[in-house]
Design a protein around this motif. Structure first.
Motif, PDB file in Angstrom:
ATOM      1  N   GLY A 298       0.785  -1.348  -0.047  1.00  0.00           N
ATOM      2  CA  GLY A 298       0.138  -0.101   0.016  1.00  0.00           C
ATOM      3  C   GLY A 298       0.783   1.252  -0.107  1.00  0.00           C
ATOM      4  O   GLY A 298       0.281   2.166  -0.163  1.00  0.00           O
ATOM      5  N   GLU A 299       2.174   1.302   0.059  1.00  0.00           N
ATOM      6  CA  GLU A 299       2.716   2.299  -0.025  1.00  0.00           C
ATOM      7  C   GLU A 299       3.493   2.554  -1.248  1.00  0.00           C
ATOM      8  O   GLU A 299       3.968   1.921  -1.949  1.00  0.00           O
ATOM      9  N   CYS A 300       3.543   3.873  -1.569  1.00  0.00           N
ATOM     10  CA  CYS A 300       4.246   4.365  -2.794  1.00  0.00           C
ATOM     11  C   CYS A 300       5.412   5.150  -2.344  1.00  0.00           C
ATOM     12  O   CYS A 300       5.243   6.332  -1.968  1.00  0.00           O
ATOM     13  N   VAL A 301       6.625   4.449  -2.403  1.00  0.00           N
ATOM     14  CA  VAL A 301       7.780   5.294  -1.882  1.00  0.00           C
ATOM     15  C   VAL A 301       8.635   5.860  -2.892  1.00  0.00           C
ATOM     16  O   VAL A 301       8.827   5.310  -3.951  1.00  0.00           O
ATOM     17  N   GLY A 302       8.708   7.163  -2.764  1.00  0.00           N
ATOM     18  CA  GLY A 302       9.795   7.847  -3.783  1.00  0.00           C
ATOM     19  C   GLY A 302      10.990   8.060  -3.222  1.00  0.00           C
ATOM     20  O   GLY A 302      11.120   8.411  -2.203  1.00  0.00           O
ATOM     21  N   LEU A 303      11.916   7.293  -4.155  1.00  0.00           N
ATOM     22  CA  LEU A 303      13.378   7.322  -3.461  1.00  0.00           C
ATOM     23  C   LEU A 303      14.240   8.664  -4.272  1.00  0.00           C
ATOM     24  O   LEU A 303      14.233   8.750  -5.493  1.00  0.00           O
ATOM     25  N   LEU A 304      14.470   9.487  -3.330  1.00  0.00           N
ATOM     26  CA  LEU A 304      15.109  10.937  -3.788  1.00  0.00           C
ATOM     27  C   LEU A 304      16.625  10.773  -3.572  1.00  0.00           C
ATOM     28  O   LEU A 304      16.881  10.134  -2.536  1.00  0.00           O
ATOM     29  N   GLY A 305      17.037  11.721  -4.078  1.00  0.00           N
ATOM     30  CA  GLY A 305      18.555  12.142  -3.827  1.00  0.00           C
ATOM     31  C   GLY A 305      19.281  12.384  -5.025  1.00  0.00           C
ATOM     32  O   GLY A 305      18.770  12.319  -6.180  1.00  0.00           O
ATOM     33  N   PRO A 306      20.405  13.295  -4.808  1.00  0.00           N
ATOM     34  CA  PRO A 306      21.196  13.822  -5.992  1.00  0.00           C
ATOM     35  C   PRO A 306      21.520  12.781  -6.973  1.00  0.00           C
ATOM     36  O   PRO A 306      21.853  11.547  -6.609  1.00  0.00           O
ATOM     37  N   ASN A 307      22.148  13.209  -8.162  1.00  0.00           N
ATOM     38  CA  ASN A 307      23.031  12.393  -8.753  1.00  0.00           C
ATOM     39  C   ASN A 307      24.070  11.551  -8.237  1.00  0.00           C
ATOM     40  O   ASN A 307      24.828  12.227  -7.215  1.00  0.00           O
ATOM     41  N   GLY A 308      24.193  10.134  -7.933  1.00  0.00           N
ATOM     42  CA  GLY A 308      25.300   9.470  -7.454  1.00  0.00           C
ATOM     43  C   GLY A 308      24.977   9.460  -6.035  1.00  0.00           C
ATOM     44  O   GLY A 308      25.825   8.823  -5.186  1.00  0.00           O
ATOM     45  N   ALA A 309      23.812   9.457  -5.602  1.00  0.00           N
ATOM     46  CA  ALA A 309      23.568   9.172  -4.159  1.00  0.00           C
ATOM     47  C   ALA A 309      23.300   7.607  -3.680  1.00  0.00           C
ATOM     48  O   ALA A 309      23.352   7.434  -2.569  1.00  0.00           O
ATOM     49  N   GLY A 310      23.173   7.052  -4.786  1.00  0.00           N
ATOM     50  CA  GLY A 310      23.108   5.388  -4.696  1.00  0.00           C
ATOM     51  C   GLY A 310      21.773   4.963  -4.646  1.00  0.00           C
ATOM     52  O   GLY A 310      21.449   4.115  -4.365  1.00  0.00           O
ATOM     53  N   LYS A 311      20.846   5.759  -5.493  1.00  0.00           N
ATOM     54  CA  LYS A 311      19.250   5.400  -5.424  1.00  0.00           C
ATOM     55  C   LYS A 311      19.362   3.881  -6.326  1.00  0.00           C
ATOM     56  O   LYS A 311      18.677   3.033  -5.905  1.00  0.00           O
ATOM     57  N   THR A 312      20.016   4.071  -7.436  1.00  0.00           N
ATOM     58  CA  THR A 312      19.791   2.676  -8.377  1.00  0.00           C
ATOM     59  C   THR A 312      20.489   1.638  -7.637  1.00  0.00           C
ATOM     60  O   THR A 312      20.110   0.320  -7.601  1.00  0.00           O
ATOM     61  N   THR A 313      21.895   2.024  -7.114  1.00  0.00           N
ATOM     62  CA  THR A 313      22.546   0.921  -6.237  1.00  0.00           C
ATOM     63  C   THR A 313      21.751   0.112  -5.199  1.00  0.00           C
ATOM     64  O   THR A 313      21.714  -0.958  -5.065  1.00  0.00           O
ATOM     65  N   LEU A 314      20.916   1.143  -4.423  1.00  0.00           N
ATOM     66  CA  LEU A 314      20.240   0.633  -3.152  1.00  0.00           C
ATOM     67  C   LEU A 314      19.010  -0.492  -3.946  1.00  0.00           C
ATOM     68  O   LEU A 314      19.205  -1.641  -3.391  1.00  0.00           O
ATOM     69  N   MET A 315      18.463  -0.040  -5.086  1.00  0.00           N
ATOM     70  CA  MET A 315      17.381  -1.022  -5.567  1.00  0.00           C
ATOM     71  C   MET A 315      18.000  -2.215  -6.144  1.00  0.00           C
ATOM     72  O   MET A 315      17.609  -3.385  -5.965  1.00  0.00           O
ATOM     73  N   ARG A 316      19.013  -2.142  -7.005  1.00  0.00           N
ATOM     74  CA  ARG A 316      19.696  -3.285  -7.555  1.00  0.00           C
ATOM     75  C   ARG A 316      20.195  -4.252  -6.367  1.00  0.00           C
ATOM     76  O   ARG A 316      20.069  -5.349  -6.768  1.00  0.00           O
ATOM     77  N   ALA A 317      20.891  -3.810  -5.440  1.00  0.00           N
ATOM     78  CA  ALA A 317      21.297  -4.614  -4.358  1.00  0.00           C
ATOM     79  C   ALA A 317      20.295  -5.140  -3.529  1.00  0.00           C
ATOM     80  O   ALA A 317      20.517  -6.358  -3.257  1.00  0.00           O
ATOM     81  N   ALA A 318      19.230  -4.438  -3.345  1.00  0.00           N
ATOM     82  CA  ALA A 318      18.264  -5.090  -2.657  1.00  0.00           C
ATOM     83  C   ALA A 318      17.501  -6.135  -3.370  1.00  0.00           C
ATOM     84  O   ALA A 318      17.036  -7.237  -2.839  1.00  0.00           O
TER      85      ALA A 318
END
Lengths: 252, 329
Positions: free
Chosen positions: A29-49
């Motif tokens: 039920g949650e729609c989470v927006g992952l924010l952060g400047p370029n290089g903050a690790g957003k993609t890395t967080l998702m791929r590693a998870a």
């Protein structure tokens, strides 16, 4: 438990940690927006998870065996890759692969999921079109429909709104919000603060390897946080159309 | 549409297989030839049919299917229409093994020395490639390892030619490398068929994973494809098929490149459907080419690999031109 739970989660790139001791729990039920400047690790967080990169600490998804993982989470990377000139319908049908028995053919449930994904992304007229011949924005919608057809309790998308026109950006975000309403857990990395604030139920800001803010949009997007993390100042207002965030300029 | 394609390709293979049995310099009448083949009722004719034409037709079919299927698998795995079975260096290494057998005289001493040496070359290539490509499932390292192995095998083959004691040995090697199905026996069939069948089973089982790769390696991995295992299956399957094909027929180019490219539009570009279609298409192309070398220059021993390259290269240029005009490349 259908969602994502990260505990003491760290990802190293060479000798240094890109993400350090992150704990995050996203429920149905949650729609989470992952924010952060370029290089903050957003993609890395998702791929590693997802288990696509090596990591330390626990991820409820990467701990699963591969076949169960594919039925639990659908992943839409930012690079929109369509290698062969297949039809839109066949491409969306790929989302059903994790659900097919070995050697089995798509059944009624699979066809229903494909039709539903096509309807939800407004692609009814595109079924027999060749996916590689569509425009970038249309391809993005087809790929999102593929992820929806996978019919998983968790949906992770990397920059889904990039390259879409305003109408389709809004449609996409409404689709994600609706999927969350239906009980899915959505995690989407987003650069557009306005879209994130309006359509996400919760924002998570990544910065310097950790989570610096986590909560409802208005409590996260404070002037101090925008200045420190994004180096901008913005007009933030609660209106009858929802939260408005309009970046105005840089802070020096 | 798709059903018509399978029936059409299957019928073509059957017709060409029969034609391959019935066409040859012995000039046997078709009825007499088939009767001799099946019943063994005429000594000379039975010998021609069973010992010369039958193994040749079966090998053309097997080698063609191996090259077509391996080509479709390579293209599906690398998501690149220009990939071909030789890319991982197995055909070059198998050729090196065969060339060494010719050079040392082993090939003359025993009829199976050459194909076994070629298979040995293929096995060594696989081991080197897997060691070079590393434990993670990426495709880039596999291509780079393949290119390195191909280059080394090519250089060593040149070295063998360079050091060959006399022009006759050198010309024997050069002619072998052009690829041919002449003077093969049922022994060659029994030697290559198990490897080609094994490779076909392994590769056909990966069809769905190649489909998933249409969306890229990351997405495929998230949809339950174990990339490391897929790459291992690809290398083993391709090496088994191409190694065996090269061992019995020499280097036959362009089949693995052109056949998947020709058939892709007919199967809706789905990699899983392209695998069996390319196996049939490869068999059709090599059977046709092997009949053509017997018909065009019956007295001059035109080499099969030369013909497939002469026909294949312009065909491929035409396909590139057509693709470019449609704005897809």
């Amino acid at each position: 438990m259908s969602g994502l739970v990260l505990t003491d989660f760290s990802v190293a790139h060479g000798p240094c940690d890109v993400l350090r001791d992150i704990s995050l729990s996203v429920g149905p039920g949650e729609c989470v927006g992952l924010l952060g400047p370029n290089g903050a690790g957003k993609t890395t967080l998702m791929r590693a998870a997802l288990g696509l990169m090596a990591h330390r600490g626990q991820s409820s998804i990467s701990a699963m065996p591969l076949s169960l993982r594919a039925k639990t989470v659908a992943w839409l990377p930012q690079t929109r890759e369509i290698a062969w000139p297949v039809t839109v319908e066949n491409l969306i049908a790929l989302g059903r692969l994790p659900h097919l028995a070995p050697g089995g053919t798509p059944g009624d449930a699979d066809k229903a999921a494909i039709d539903s994904a096509i309807a939800r992304m407004g692609l009814e007229g595109f079924r027999t079109r060749i996916a590689t011949q569509l425009s970038g924005g249309e391809q993005a919608r087809v790929l999102i429909a593929r992820a929806l057809a996978q019919a998983t309790p968790v949906l992770m998308v990397d920059e889904p709104a990039a390259g879409l026109d305003p109408a389709h950006q809004i449609t996409l975000m409404q689709t994600l919000a609706r999927e969350a309403d239906r009980g899915r857990a959505i995690i989407a990395s987003i650069h557009d603060l306005g879209l994130a604030a309006r359509f996400c139920t919760r924002l998570v800001v990544l910065w310097r390897g950790g989570i610096v803010a986590d909560g409802p949009p208005l409590s996260v997007l404070t002037p101090d946080l925008l200045a420190e993390v994004f180096h901008i100042r913005a007009h933030i207002a609660q209106t009858e159309d929802g939260v408005i965030v309009q970046p105005l300029g840089l802070v020096s | 549409m798709s059903r018509a394609l399978w029936v059409g390709l299957g019928a073509l293979v059957a017709v060409l297989f029969a034609a391959s049995l019935l066409i040859g310099p012995a000039g046997l009448a078709p009825v007499q030839a088939l009767s001799a083949l099946v019943w063994g009722d005429a000594l000379a004719e039975t010998l021609v049919m069973r010992e010369i034409r039958l193994p040749r037709a079966i090998l053309a079919m097997l080698v063609g299917a191996a090259l077509g299927l391996a080509g479709a698998a390579m293209q599906g795995y690398l998501r690149n229409p220009l990939a071909e079975p030789g890319l991982i260096g197995v055909s070059g290494s198998a050729a090196l093994g065969a060339v060494l057998a010719l050079q040392t005289g082993l090939a003359a001493a025993h009829v199976l020395a050459l194909p076994f040496a070629a298979l040995g070359g293929a096995v060594i290539a696989v081991l080197v490639i897997l060691a070079l490509a590393g434990p993670r499932g990426g495709s880039i390292t596999l291509i780079l390892a393949g290119i390195a192995v191909s280059a080394l095998a090519g250089a060593l083959t040149s070295l063998v030619l360079n050091l060959s004691p006399n022009p006759f040995a050198a010309s024997e090697i050069v002619f072998w490398m052009m690829g041919s199905l002449q003077d093969r026996s049922m022994t060659h069939v029994w030697l290559s068929a198990p490897f080609i069948a094994l490779g076909a089973v392994v590769l056909l089982a990966q069809g769905r994973k190649f489909d998933a790769l249409t969306l890229g390696e990351d997405t495929a991995a998230s949809m339950g494809v174990h990339l490391g295992r897929l790459r291992l299956a690809l290398v083993m399957g391709v090496a088994s098929m191409v190694g065996a094909a090269t061992a019995v027929a020499g280097a036959i180019g362009f089949v693995g490149l052109v056949v998947p490219h020709l058939l892709r539009p007919l199967v809706g570009a789905r990699p899983s459907a392209l695998l069996p279609a390319s196996a049939l298409g490869g068999a059709v192309l090599v059977l046709m080419a092997d009949i053509a070398v017997r018909v065009i220059l019956p007295t001059r021993d035109l080499k099969l690999g030369v013909l497939t390259a002469i026909v294949g290269a312009p065909l491929f240029l035409h396909l590139i031109y057509k693709t470019r005009r449609q704005g897809q490349l």
